[in-house]
Design an enzyme around this catalytic site. Structure first.
Site, PDB file in Angstrom:
ATOM      1  N   HIS A   1      35.026  23.016  41.368  1.00  0.00           N
ATOM      2  CA  HIS A   1      34.774  24.248  40.606  1.00  0.00           C
ATOM      3  C   HIS A   1      33.945  23.961  39.371  1.00  0.00           C
ATOM      4  O   HIS A   1      33.775  22.822  38.962  1.00  0.00           O
ATOM      5  CB  HIS A   1      36.092  24.951  40.244  1.00  0.00           C
ATOM      6  CG  HIS A   1      36.898  24.264  39.179  1.00  0.00           C
ATOM      7  ND1 HIS A   1      37.711  24.958  38.325  1.00  0.00           N
ATOM      8  CD2 HIS A   1      37.009  22.965  38.829  1.00  0.00           C
ATOM      9  CE1 HIS A   1      38.307  24.115  37.494  1.00  0.00           C
ATOM     10  NE2 HIS A   1      37.901  22.914  37.780  1.00  0.00           N
TER      11      HIS A   1
ATOM     12  N   CYS B   1      31.599  29.720  37.628  1.00  0.00           N
ATOM     13  CA  CYS B   1      32.506  29.475  38.752  1.00  0.00           C
ATOM     14  C   CYS B   1      32.042  30.169  40.028  1.00  0.00           C
ATOM     15  O   CYS B   1      31.930  29.547  41.086  1.00  0.00           O
ATOM     16  CB  CYS B   1      33.940  29.851  38.394  1.00  0.00           C
ATOM     17  SG  CYS B   1      34.235  31.607  38.064  1.00  0.00           S
TER      18      CYS B   1
ATOM     19  N   HIS C   1      38.577  33.650  37.870  1.00  0.00           N
ATOM     20  CA  HIS C   1      38.046  32.309  38.171  1.00  0.00           C
ATOM     21  C   HIS C   1      38.159  32.050  39.662  1.00  0.00           C
ATOM     22  O   HIS C   1      39.087  32.530  40.317  1.00  0.00           O
ATOM     23  CB  HIS C   1      38.818  31.233  37.396  1.00  0.00           C
ATOM     24  CG  HIS C   1      38.244  29.859  37.568  1.00  0.00           C
ATOM     25  ND1 HIS C   1      36.993  29.532  37.107  1.00  0.00           N
ATOM     26  CD2 HIS C   1      38.728  28.747  38.179  1.00  0.00           C
ATOM     27  CE1 HIS C   1      36.743  28.249  37.419  1.00  0.00           C
ATOM     28  NE2 HIS C   1      37.776  27.769  38.072  1.00  0.00           N
TER      29      HIS C   1
END
Length: 128
Positions: A102, A42, A90
Site C-alpha cells: 500500500h 492509496c 484507505h
C-alpha cells in the site's frame, strides 16, 4: 524490467499482473492524488495496478470499496483489495501470507506491511 514475484500466486493472470505491478512500485513516494509513475496515493496505486492488468476499477478508495464482490478476511487471495476505516478512507492490495502492499501516507513510500499492522479493517473486495 523484472517483475517481483508475489509470495503467493494470484488466482488469475489479471490479479497476478496487478500484484506484480503494485509490488514493482515499492519505494516510490506517497503523493496525494497520485496515479504514478513517480508517486501514488492509496487508491492511485491499486487503480494503476489494475489498469496495467487491463481492468477498470474506480479511482477512489471509497468507490473501489463497492467494486467486485465482497470477500471474507479469512478468504483473501492475492490481488484482493482491502479497505480500512468507516467510512472507507484507505485501501491496500493483498499479496498473500497475511501481507499487503500500500501507499499509506506522507513521508512513507509504497511498501509491504502485515494486513494486521493496520487498524480499522473494514472490508475486502475481489475485482477479478
Amino acid at each position: 524490467p523484472v517483475a517481483v514475484a508475489a509470495p503467493v500466486a494470484a488466482p488469475n493472470a489479471a490479479a497476478q499482473t496487478a500484484v506484480d505491478t503494485a509490488l514493482a512500485q515499492q519505494g516510490k513516494r506517497y503523493q496525494w492524488g497520485g496515479t504514478g509513475p513517480n508517486g501514488y496515493d492509496c487508491s492511485g496505486l491499486t487503480f494503476s495496478a489494475y489498469k496495467a492488468a487491463g481492468v477498470a476499477i474506480p479511482r477512489t478508495s471509497r468507490a473501489q470499496s463497492t467494486a467486485g464482490v465482497a470477500v471474507a478476511k479469512a478468504n483473501l487471495q492475492p490481488g484482493d483489495l482491502i479497505f480500512f476505516y468507516n467510512p472507507v478512507g484507505h485501501v491496500g492490495m493483498y499479496i498473500g501470507n497475511g501481507q499487503m502492499v500500500h501507499s499509506s501516507t506522507y513521508g512513507q513510500p509504497v511498501k509491504v506491511v502485515p494486513v494486521d499492522s493496520m487498524k480499522g479493517y473494514n472490508t475486502a473486495r475481489r475485482v477479478v
